[in-house]
Write a protein that holds these residues in place. Structure first.
Motif, PDB file in Angstrom:
ATOM      1  N   UNK A 210       2.138  -0.252   7.858  1.00  0.00           N
ATOM      2  CA  UNK A 210       1.750   0.390   9.110  1.00  0.00           C
ATOM      3  C   UNK A 210       0.412  -0.028   9.654  1.00  0.00           C
ATOM      4  N   UNK A 211      -0.127  -1.147   9.184  1.00  0.00           N
ATOM      5  CA  UNK A 211      -1.459  -1.580   9.623  1.00  0.00           C
ATOM      6  C   UNK A 211      -1.429  -3.008  10.149  1.00  0.00           C
TER       7      UNK A 211
ATOM      8  N   UNK B 286     -12.292   7.909  11.131  1.00  0.00           N
ATOM      9  CA  UNK B 286     -10.842   7.860  11.301  1.00  0.00           C
ATOM     10  C   UNK B 286     -10.243   6.663  10.557  1.00  0.00           C
ATOM     11  N   UNK B 287     -10.848   5.491  10.741  1.00  0.00           N
ATOM     12  CA  UNK B 287     -10.315   4.281  10.108  1.00  0.00           C
ATOM     13  C   UNK B 287     -10.383   4.377   8.587  1.00  0.00           C
ATOM     14  N   UNK B 288     -11.525   4.802   8.061  1.00  0.00           N
ATOM     15  CA  UNK B 288     -11.687   4.884   6.612  1.00  0.00           C
ATOM     16  C   UNK B 288     -10.712   5.866   5.986  1.00  0.00           C
ATOM     17  N   UNK B 289     -10.625   7.072   6.555  1.00  0.00           N
ATOM     18  CA  UNK B 289      -9.789   8.105   5.952  1.00  0.00           C
ATOM     19  C   UNK B 289      -8.303   7.782   6.080  1.00  0.00           C
ATOM     20  N   UNK B 290      -7.852   7.417   7.267  1.00  0.00           N
ATOM     21  CA  UNK B 290      -6.417   7.228   7.456  1.00  0.00           C
ATOM     22  C   UNK B 290      -5.902   5.963   6.772  1.00  0.00           C
ATOM     23  N   UNK B 291      -6.691   4.904   6.771  1.00  0.00           N
ATOM     24  CA  UNK B 291      -6.222   3.668   6.160  1.00  0.00           C
ATOM     25  C   UNK B 291      -6.300   3.710   4.640  1.00  0.00           C
TER      26      UNK B 291
ATOM     27  N   UNK C  49       3.039  12.917   6.221  1.00  0.00           N
ATOM     28  CA  UNK C  49       4.485  12.904   6.443  1.00  0.00           C
ATOM     29  C   UNK C  49       4.843  12.046   7.649  1.00  0.00           C
ATOM     30  N   UNK C  50       4.020  12.109   8.688  1.00  0.00           N
ATOM     31  CA  UNK C  50       4.246  11.248   9.850  1.00  0.00           C
ATOM     32  C   UNK C  50       4.235   9.788   9.414  1.00  0.00           C
ATOM     33  N   UNK C  51       3.281   9.437   8.582  1.00  0.00           N
ATOM     34  CA  UNK C  51       3.194   8.059   8.104  1.00  0.00           C
ATOM     35  C   UNK C  51       4.415   7.680   7.269  1.00  0.00           C
ATOM     36  N   UNK C  52       4.846   8.567   6.413  1.00  0.00           N
ATOM     37  CA  UNK C  52       5.994   8.271   5.560  1.00  0.00           C
ATOM     38  C   UNK C  52       7.268   8.060   6.378  1.00  0.00           C
ATOM     39  N   UNK C  53       7.418   8.838   7.440  1.00  0.00           N
ATOM     40  CA  UNK C  53       8.631   8.747   8.256  1.00  0.00           C
ATOM     41  C   UNK C  53       8.597   7.538   9.193  1.00  0.00           C
ATOM     42  N   UNK C  54       7.424   7.249   9.773  1.00  0.00           N
ATOM     43  CA  UNK C  54       7.343   6.201  10.795  1.00  0.00           C
ATOM     44  C   UNK C  54       6.817   4.867  10.276  1.00  0.00           C
ATOM     45  N   UNK C  55       6.139   4.875   9.121  1.00  0.00           N
ATOM     46  CA  UNK C  55       5.484   3.669   8.593  1.00  0.00           C
ATOM     47  C   UNK C  55       4.487   3.106   9.600  1.00  0.00           C
ATOM     48  N   UNK C  56       3.776   3.994  10.311  1.00  0.00           N
ATOM     49  CA  UNK C  56       2.754   3.592  11.263  1.00  0.00           C
ATOM     50  C   UNK C  56       1.470   4.340  10.965  1.00  0.00           C
ATOM     51  N   UNK C  57       0.388   3.586  10.726  1.00  0.00           N
ATOM     52  CA  UNK C  57      -0.911   4.209  10.438  1.00  0.00           C
ATOM     53  C   UNK C  57      -1.790   4.305  11.672  1.00  0.00           C
ATOM     54  N   UNK C  58      -1.572   3.433  12.670  1.00  0.00           N
ATOM     55  CA  UNK C  58      -2.459   3.426  13.827  1.00  0.00           C
ATOM     56  C   UNK C  58      -2.454   4.735  14.614  1.00  0.00           C
TER      57      UNK C  58
ATOM     58  N   UNK D  17      -7.040  -2.122   3.511  1.00  0.00           N
ATOM     59  CA  UNK D  17      -6.090  -3.088   4.067  1.00  0.00           C
ATOM     60  C   UNK D  17      -6.066  -4.361   3.223  1.00  0.00           C
ATOM     61  N   UNK D  18      -7.228  -4.829   2.803  1.00  0.00           N
ATOM     62  CA  UNK D  18      -7.307  -6.068   2.024  1.00  0.00           C
ATOM     63  C   UNK D  18      -6.587  -5.932   0.686  1.00  0.00           C
ATOM     64  N   UNK D  19      -6.759  -4.813   0.017  1.00  0.00           N
ATOM     65  CA  UNK D  19      -6.105  -4.622  -1.279  1.00  0.00           C
ATOM     66  C   UNK D  19      -4.590  -4.582  -1.128  1.00  0.00           C
TER      67      UNK D  19
END
Length: 271
Positions: free
Chosen positions: A114-115, A177-182, A234-243, A100-102
């Motif tokens: 998405x974060x 979950x946080x490390x991998x998905x973010x 693909x879900x992330x690409x379509x929705x721009x939501x990572x949570x 997230x910081x980068x």
């Protein structure tokens, strides 16, 4: 699903405010950054996992005769074991924070990555749906892979029975979950977008990375996580939501870790 919805899943449109970087120096810096981040995190884990798979396959009986514990005690001294478990989880949260910081330092609006800070009810609902949609087929794939002798026996928890065991398992699940998905999804796909990679190409890179560092479990674990990476990416690409991805992954791991710890004697069919 409508034709337009299917088209969006197959070839989503890149968000307009995540611009492709054209300056040669900045592009080189992004590439170097990606390499360094992956070497320090999941890229190196992928290499180790591949080596572990090769080593296990060379042993008598192959990968199918191996047993792997995902969460295990590291010391006979209860307090030291607890501190080590907390440190391991802290490292995972640090990886998520680094991702997230980068992105933030690069000028990418966190809302577009998405974060952002707000986790909505819709995020929770999507997370639960994704957990169910991936968790149950994933369990079936694990059983099939075990029957085919191409996957190790995976023990979600092998921690000593102590008062802190269940909270630590949940903390570990959320950290994973946080490390991998973010990092593997939000960070990597966003950075590859900045380099002008197509959505399909960046999706494949993210999914293959996810699959690579799970290969220590066997071919079933690797394949299952590639599929998970394709769906989540693909879900992330379509929705721009990572949570929703973090919530889904955290639910899957929490159920697996805590459920196995509590019901281990009744889950013989999984071994």
């Amino acid at each position: 699903m409508s034709t337009s919805g299917i088209r969006a899943l197959l070839s989503p449109t890149r968000p307009s405010d995540i611009a492709v970087v054209t300056d040669r120096g900045r592009r080189r810096a992004i590439g170097v950054e990606i390499v360094i981040v992956l070497v320090l995190t999941f890229g190196m884990s992928g290499i180790y996992a591949i080596l572990s798979l090769i080593e296990d396959e060379l042993r008598s009986g192959g990968i199918g005769n191996q047993t792997i514990a995902l969460n295990q005690s590291t010391s006979a001294v209860d307090l030291i074991d607890l501190v080590r478990q907390i440190l391991a989880a802290t490292r995972l949260f640090a990886i998520a924070a680094l991702a997230v910081y980068l992105l933030y330092r690069s000028g990418v609006a966190l809302s577009r990555a998405g974060v952002d800070r707000a986790i909505t009810r819709r995020d929770v609902a999507w997370g639960a749906a994704l957990a169910a949609g991936i968790g149950l087929p994933g369990l079936a794939l694990y059983i099939i892979a075990r029957e085919l002798n191409i996957n190790a026996q995976v023990l979600p928890s092998d921690l000593t029975e102590t008062w802190w065991r269940l909270p630590i398992l949940v903390l570990s699940a959320i950290g994973n979950a946080a490390a991998e998905e973010l990092l593997v999804v939000a960070y990597l796909i966003t950075r590859l977008r900045q380099l002008g990679w197509s959505e399909n190409r960046s999706l494949l890179a993210s999914a293959l990375l996810r699959g690579s560092y799970h290969l220590y479990q066997g071919f079933g674990g690797g394949l299952g996580n590639v599929v998970m990476g394709l769906v989540y990416g693909r879900f992330y690409q379509v929705t721009a939501r990572a949570w929703p991805l973090v919530i889904a992954h955290g639910l899957i791991d929490s159920v697996a870790f805590v459920g196995f710890a509590l019901l281990r004697d009744r889950l013989g069919f999984l071994t």
